[in-house]
Design an enzyme around this catalytic site. Structure first.
Site, PDB file in Angstrom:
ATOM      1  N   CYS A 100     -28.411  59.558 -27.584  1.00  0.00           N
ATOM      2  CA  CYS A 100     -27.012  59.921 -27.844  1.00  0.00           C
ATOM      3  C   CYS A 100     -26.132  59.411 -26.698  1.00  0.00           C
ATOM      4  CB  CYS A 100     -26.869  61.424 -28.082  1.00  0.00           C
ATOM      5  SG  CYS A 100     -25.276  61.864 -28.813  1.00  0.00           S
TER       6      CYS A 100
ATOM      7  N   HIS B 226     -30.217  61.919 -32.763  1.00  0.00           N
ATOM      8  CA  HIS B 226     -31.045  62.867 -32.010  1.00  0.00           C
ATOM      9  C   HIS B 226     -32.439  62.914 -32.634  1.00  0.00           C
ATOM     10  CE1 HIS B 226     -28.082  64.718 -29.304  1.00  0.00           C
ATOM     11  NE2 HIS B 226     -27.220  64.433 -30.259  1.00  0.00           N
TER      12      HIS B 226
ATOM     13  N   GLU C 112     -34.984  64.410 -31.617  1.00  0.00           N
ATOM     14  CA  GLU C 112     -35.552  65.762 -31.491  1.00  0.00           C
ATOM     15  C   GLU C 112     -35.036  66.711 -32.574  1.00  0.00           C
ATOM     16  OE1 GLU C 112     -31.730  65.990 -29.068  1.00  0.00           O
ATOM     17  OE2 GLU C 112     -33.201  64.447 -29.615  1.00  0.00           O
TER      18      GLU C 112
END
Length: 197
Positions: free
Chosen positions: A76, A177, A179
């Site tokens: 990001c 992202h 994750e």
């Protein structure tokens, strides 16, 4: 082992939770000496690119990061920091990838920030091994990295094509992202951990 650059501008908890789920060992990079402890380095980042760059500069880690030969992944705002310049705060950034980070144009009839799931089309790159092109990843950003075929390894569309992922040498960046991107994102993190120096 993965070292996470801990410079006060990243949502580290969601990243460490994902690494825990994947049983990928990690630690924190607070000083230049810490960089030597890890085989792979992640630069997380959320919020304002200019402010994040100032925090990173204050750690004294900018030049040591630029000198790294091991795999580095910016996530990001961490990806945006790898570019030359951001329109956010008119900020000079690390300058590893010679591209600019620009504000989305709301005159294209799009909402800013670009938030939610979006498809990416990726090139044949080890970072995306076993990830189908067209897979969805989770984005939250108002600024994007301009598309350039030399460095682009994955593209998304939001009003216009932009780089969802870039690579220059051992430096990788993803605008989404991983994750927070389910199985596809976890595959990407695992692939990153397997990249050879």
């Amino acid at each position: 082992m993965i070292g996470i650059v801990n410079y006060g501008a990243g949502n580290i908890f969601s990243l460490t939770s994902a690494l825990d789920r994947l049983d990928l060992p990690y630690g924190m990079v607070n000083t230049e000496a810490d960089l030597d402890k890890y085989s792979h380095i992640i630069i997380p980042g959320v919020g304002h690119a200019g402010a994040a760059m100032k925090k990173l500069a204050d750690t004294g880690l900018v030049e040591p990061i630029k000198a790294l030969k091991k795999p580095v992944l910016g996530i990001c705002v961490g990806m945006q920091l790898l570019t030359d310049h951001s329109e956010e705060g008119d900020a000079e950034l690390i300058g590893i990838v010679p591209l600019k980070t620009r504000l989305f144009n709301k005159n294209q009839g799009i909402k800013i920030p670009h938030m939610g799931w979006n498809n990416i089309e990726h090139k044949n790159n080890l970072l995306f091994e076993d990830v189908k092109s067209g897979s969805q990843f989770y984005f939250v950003h108002s600024y994007f990295i301009e598309y350039n075929p030399t460095f682009d390894i994955a593209t998304a569309e939001y009003g216009q094509p932009f780089s969802a992922a870039v690579q220059k040498d051992n430096f990788y960046g993803v605008q989404f992202h991983p994750e927070k991107s389910g199985a596809a994102g976890e595959s990407l993190l695992k692939n990153f951990s397997n990249l050879k120096q």
